[in-house]
Motif scaffolding. Structure first.
Motif, PDB file in Angstrom:
ATOM      1  N   ALA A  94       0.833  -1.215   0.000  1.00 32.81           N
ATOM      2  CA  ALA A  94       0.000   0.000   0.000  1.00 32.81           C
ATOM      3  C   ALA A  94       0.856   1.250   0.000  1.00 32.81           C
ATOM      4  CB  ALA A  94      -0.935  -0.004   1.210  1.00 32.81           C
ATOM      5  N   ASP A  95       2.028   1.182   0.604  1.00 26.26           N
ATOM      6  CA  ASP A  95       2.934   2.335   0.662  1.00 26.26           C
ATOM      7  C   ASP A  95       3.742   2.492  -0.627  1.00 26.26           C
ATOM      8  OD1 ASP A  95       3.759   4.459   2.520  1.00 26.26           O
ATOM      9  OD2 ASP A  95       5.755   3.601   2.304  1.00 26.26           O
ATOM     10  N   GLY A  96       3.556   1.603  -1.609  1.00 26.85           N
ATOM     11  CA  GLY A  96       4.209   1.741  -2.905  1.00 26.85           C
ATOM     12  C   GLY A  96       5.554   1.055  -3.035  1.00 26.85           C
ATOM     13  N   ARG A 134      -0.640  -4.123  -9.156  1.00 23.43           N
ATOM     14  CA  ARG A 134      -1.391  -3.762 -10.366  1.00 23.43           C
ATOM     15  C   ARG A 134      -2.759  -3.205  -9.999  1.00 23.43           C
ATOM     16  NH1 ARG A 134      -5.246  -6.747 -13.420  1.00 23.43           N
ATOM     17  NH2 ARG A 134      -5.344  -6.163 -15.633  1.00 23.43           N
ATOM     18  N   ALA A 135      -3.442  -3.830  -9.043  1.00 23.35           N
ATOM     19  CA  ALA A 135      -4.746  -3.327  -8.609  1.00 23.35           C
ATOM     20  C   ALA A 135      -4.613  -1.925  -8.020  1.00 23.35           C
ATOM     21  CB  ALA A 135      -5.351  -4.283  -7.579  1.00 23.35           C
ATOM     22  N   GLN A 136      -3.537  -1.696  -7.279  1.00 22.61           N
ATOM     23  CA  GLN A 136      -3.320  -0.370  -6.704  1.00 22.61           C
ATOM     24  C   GLN A 136      -3.039   0.654  -7.790  1.00 22.61           C
ATOM     25  OE1 GLN A 136      -1.372   0.114  -2.802  1.00 22.61           O
ATOM     26  NE2 GLN A 136       0.256   1.147  -3.911  1.00 22.61           N
ATOM     27  N   ALA A 158       2.310   8.436 -14.098  1.00 27.61           N
ATOM     28  CA  ALA A 158       2.187   8.732 -12.677  1.00 27.61           C
ATOM     29  C   ALA A 158       1.678   7.533 -11.892  1.00 27.61           C
ATOM     30  CB  ALA A 158       1.250   9.924 -12.466  1.00 27.61           C
ATOM     31  N   ALA A 159       0.791   6.730 -12.508  1.00 24.58           N
ATOM     32  CA  ALA A 159       0.223   5.578 -11.817  1.00 24.58           C
ATOM     33  C   ALA A 159       1.167   4.385 -11.783  1.00 24.58           C
ATOM     34  CB  ALA A 159      -1.097   5.179 -12.472  1.00 24.58           C
ATOM     35  N   GLY A 160       2.248   4.444 -12.550  1.00 25.64           N
ATOM     36  CA  GLY A 160       3.241   3.382 -12.498  1.00 25.64           C
ATOM     37  C   GLY A 160       3.181   2.390 -13.634  1.00 25.64           C
ATOM     38  N   PHE A 161       2.396   2.675 -14.692  1.00 24.70           N
ATOM     39  CA  PHE A 161       2.338   1.765 -15.837  1.00 24.70           C
ATOM     40  C   PHE A 161       3.565   1.966 -16.717  1.00 24.70           C
ATOM     41  CE2 PHE A 161      -2.118   2.071 -14.567  1.00 24.70           C
ATOM     42  CZ  PHE A 161      -2.486   0.738 -14.566  1.00 24.70           C
ATOM     43  N   SER A 162       4.012   0.893 -17.337  1.00 26.88           N
ATOM     44  CA  SER A 162       5.229   0.954 -18.152  1.00 26.88           C
ATOM     45  C   SER A 162       4.964   1.411 -19.576  1.00 26.88           C
ATOM     46  CB  SER A 162       5.920  -0.413 -18.166  1.00 26.88           C
ATOM     47  OG  SER A 162       5.050  -1.414 -18.673  1.00 26.88           O
ATOM     48  N   SER A 163       3.691   1.414 -19.993  1.00 25.22           N
ATOM     49  CA  SER A 163       3.362   1.843 -21.355  1.00 25.22           C
ATOM     50  C   SER A 163       1.912   2.303 -21.411  1.00 25.22           C
ATOM     51  CB  SER A 163       3.572   0.707 -22.352  1.00 25.22           C
ATOM     52  OG  SER A 163       2.618  -0.330 -22.155  1.00 25.22           O
ATOM     53  N   ILE A 164       1.608   3.097 -22.434  1.00 24.74           N
ATOM     54  CA  ILE A 164       0.223   3.542 -22.647  1.00 24.74           C
ATOM     55  C   ILE A 164      -0.673   2.351 -22.949  1.00 24.74           C
ATOM     56  CG2 ILE A 164      -1.293   4.929 -24.109  1.00 24.74           C
ATOM     57  CD1 ILE A 164       0.354   6.603 -22.287  1.00 24.74           C
ATOM     58  N   LEU A 269       1.309   9.591  -5.694  1.00 23.97           N
ATOM     59  CA  LEU A 269      -0.098   9.700  -5.294  1.00 23.97           C
ATOM     60  C   LEU A 269      -0.551   8.544  -4.416  1.00 23.97           C
ATOM     61  CD1 LEU A 269      -2.857  11.068  -5.412  1.00 23.97           C
ATOM     62  CD2 LEU A 269      -3.308   9.828  -7.534  1.00 23.97           C
ATOM     63  N   SER A 270      -0.319   7.311  -4.845  1.00 23.43           N
ATOM     64  CA  SER A 270      -0.821   6.175  -4.063  1.00 23.43           C
ATOM     65  C   SER A 270      -0.173   6.142  -2.686  1.00 23.43           C
ATOM     66  CB  SER A 270      -0.579   4.861  -4.804  1.00 23.43           C
ATOM     67  OG  SER A 270       0.800   4.616  -4.980  1.00 23.43           O
TER      68      SER A 270
END
Length: 497
Positions: A94-96, A134-136, A158-164, A269-270
């Motif tokens: 939860a803390d990233g 991934r859910a977070q 910003a959410a941590g995804f590696s690609s669009i 953010l998370s």
């Protein structure tokens, strides 16, 4: 709890919101998972499966209900009241930690191999660390999509995804909608006119009853100048985050907390949301606490007066430990003064365009070269402060979201000037141990006398056994019996400015 089918199904039939966050309900015929309190007609029992987390339901191929939004429900209280490795790992996720350090880093924090940790998480929560992260990420992305005007490329990053592509595919799978569709639907629900650049506005869900006056009054009364303040009915403070700094404004309501975050880097953010929730103890299960404490006739009146107390916690365990040392045997006002001097002298400057905050609370590393003249306390307390700072900075004492509570207690008690009172207050407010009990606290002893509890420390400790495992919450209820600034909200703003 999710393994007790009959109990879970009864909760779904009664639409009991107290169980939101404890488990999710997946419906085989629709491929959708919901909160227990979802207002739709309960499905037939033969078509239902229960999962412990949204991540587990997503991993099994179900998508979130668009009506009750189970992925945005309060977090499970289970992870905050347990000290075992799974709970420690869940707090770190939860803390990233997974996004910053990977599964290997997460495993190192809890002292297990990656294979052991993956097996434990899969067995207990139905998903491994990557699926949980991934859910977070998907929930973080949803918040940014719905409450900001950020371009979707920036949201994905910003959410941590590696690609669009990964971002788009995940949002479609989890939300059954496109990012554009989510933003369009959210336009009517969120007023972005008051949100400035670099900010996010959202609601933090909370289980009721929620006696917010206690936790907000405590935080407001002990606000450190420059780092914390009360302004316009909100408790505001600076955040020292992994990729930059931030400012959070928290405004209470009976069933939620309005949260405004100003961040240097949206990738935090998370983590900022998780720490804000932890600060206010929003994932607590108040009814479980009430059921135990109300059974003691000597506490019953306090519980009935303001049910749903939360523990005033922290956004940083090491900061809380340092502040506890600063507050040893002095008034709340004096502790604020001491902490404010350290913040002004060693904290990094923070921009606050809508308030009066100036600095982040300094880390132990930033305080390692502390000039003793900046702390005008007794020599013994000065030694305790220096020892605490060096022990945390050198890793001799580990204080973080996933620390081992028992080990950390032993490490703390081995330091000069750290006795049972300091260790229990740090365990209660820093670690979130629900059964910490600072029996020597002057406020606890004064309140105990007011409600006819035993005055003798040994007798009071023995009596407290009936409050287990909720003695931290019993402490908070006892504090509410006192005529003290910590029990008044809103506080006078000039006192915390």
């Amino acid at each position: 709890m999710y393994k007790d089918f009959d109990r879970c199904y009864r909760a779904v039939q009664s639409k009991d919101a107290r169980f939101d966050g404890w488990f999710v309900t997946a419906v085989l015929t629709t491929g959708i998972y919901c909160r227990p309190s979802c207002p739709v007609r309960p499905p037939f029992a033969r078509n239902v499966r229960f999962y412990p987390t949204s991540a587990a339901a997503q991993h099994a191929g179900f998508r979130a209900c668009k009506r009750c939004r189970p992925d945005a429900s309060p977090g499970s209280p289970e992870w905050n009241v347990r000290g075992d490795v799974v709970a420690r790992a869940m707090r770190l996720i939860a803390d990233g930690t997974v996004d910053r350090e990977g599964v290997t880093g997460l495993a190192a924090h809890v002292g297990y191999t990656t294979r052991q940790l993956e097996r434990l998480l899969q067995s207990e929560v139905g998903a491994g660390p990557l699926a949980l992260a991934r859910a977070q990420r998907s929930q973080t992305a949803r918040v940014l999509i719905e409450t900001t005007d950020l371009p979707f490329g920036d949201v994905a990053f910003a959410a941590g995804f590696s690609s669009i592509r990964q971002f788009n595919d995940t949002i479609r799978a989890v939300c059954d909608n496109t990012p554009t569709g989510l933003r369009r639907k959210a336009a009517a629900r969120f007023d972005r006119s008051t949100v400035t650049a670099g900010s996010v506005s959202l609601r933090l869900p909370v289980r009721t009853p929620f006696a917010y006056e206690g936790v907000f009054g405590h935080l407001g009364a002990s606000a450190v100048p420059g780092c914390e303040e009360v302004r316009d009915g909100a408790f505001r403070r600076t955040l020292r985050l992994p990729r930059g700094n931030g400012v959070v404004s928290l405004t209470p309501a009976p069933d939620h907390v309005d949260c405004l975050l100003l961040l240097d880097d949206f990738r935090d953010l998370s983590t900022a949301i998780a720490r804000s929730r932890r600060l206010l103890d929003l994932d607590a299960d108040p009814q479980a606490v009430i059921d135990v404490l109300d059974s003691d006739p000597l506490l019953r009146a306090l519980v009935a007066k303001a049910p749903g107390q939360r523990i005033p916690r922290t956004v940083d365990e090491a900061e809380l430990a340092i502040r506890v040392v600063l507050g040893q045997q002095v008034s709340t006002k004096a502790a604020r003064t001491h902490a404010g001097r350290l913040v002004a002298a060693y904290g990094k400057p923070v921009a606050d365009p809508i308030g009066g905050l100036t600095h982040a609370f300094p880390s132990a590393e930033e305080l390692a070269d502390l000039d003793p003249t900046h702390f005008a306390g007794p020599a013994a307390r000065r030694r305790a402060l220096i020892s605490m700072i060096h022990a945390v900075a050198d890793g001799e004492v580990v204080l973080d979201a996933g620390c081992d509570w028992d080990r950390a207690r032993r490490q703390l008690l081995a330091l000069p000037g750290i006795g049972p009172w300091s260790a229990e207050i740090i365990a209660m407010r820093g670690f979130g141990d629900p059964d910490a009990f600072p029996v020597t606290d002057l406020g606890v002893r004064a309140a105990a006398e007011l409600v006819d509890l035993p005055r003798d420390l040994r007798a009071l400790t023995e009596h407290s056994a009936r409050w287990r495992p909720w003695r931290s919450y019993a402490t908070q209820y006892l504090w509410t019996a006192l005529d003290h600034d910590v029990n008044h909200w809103p506080v006078k703003e000039k006192e915390s400015a």
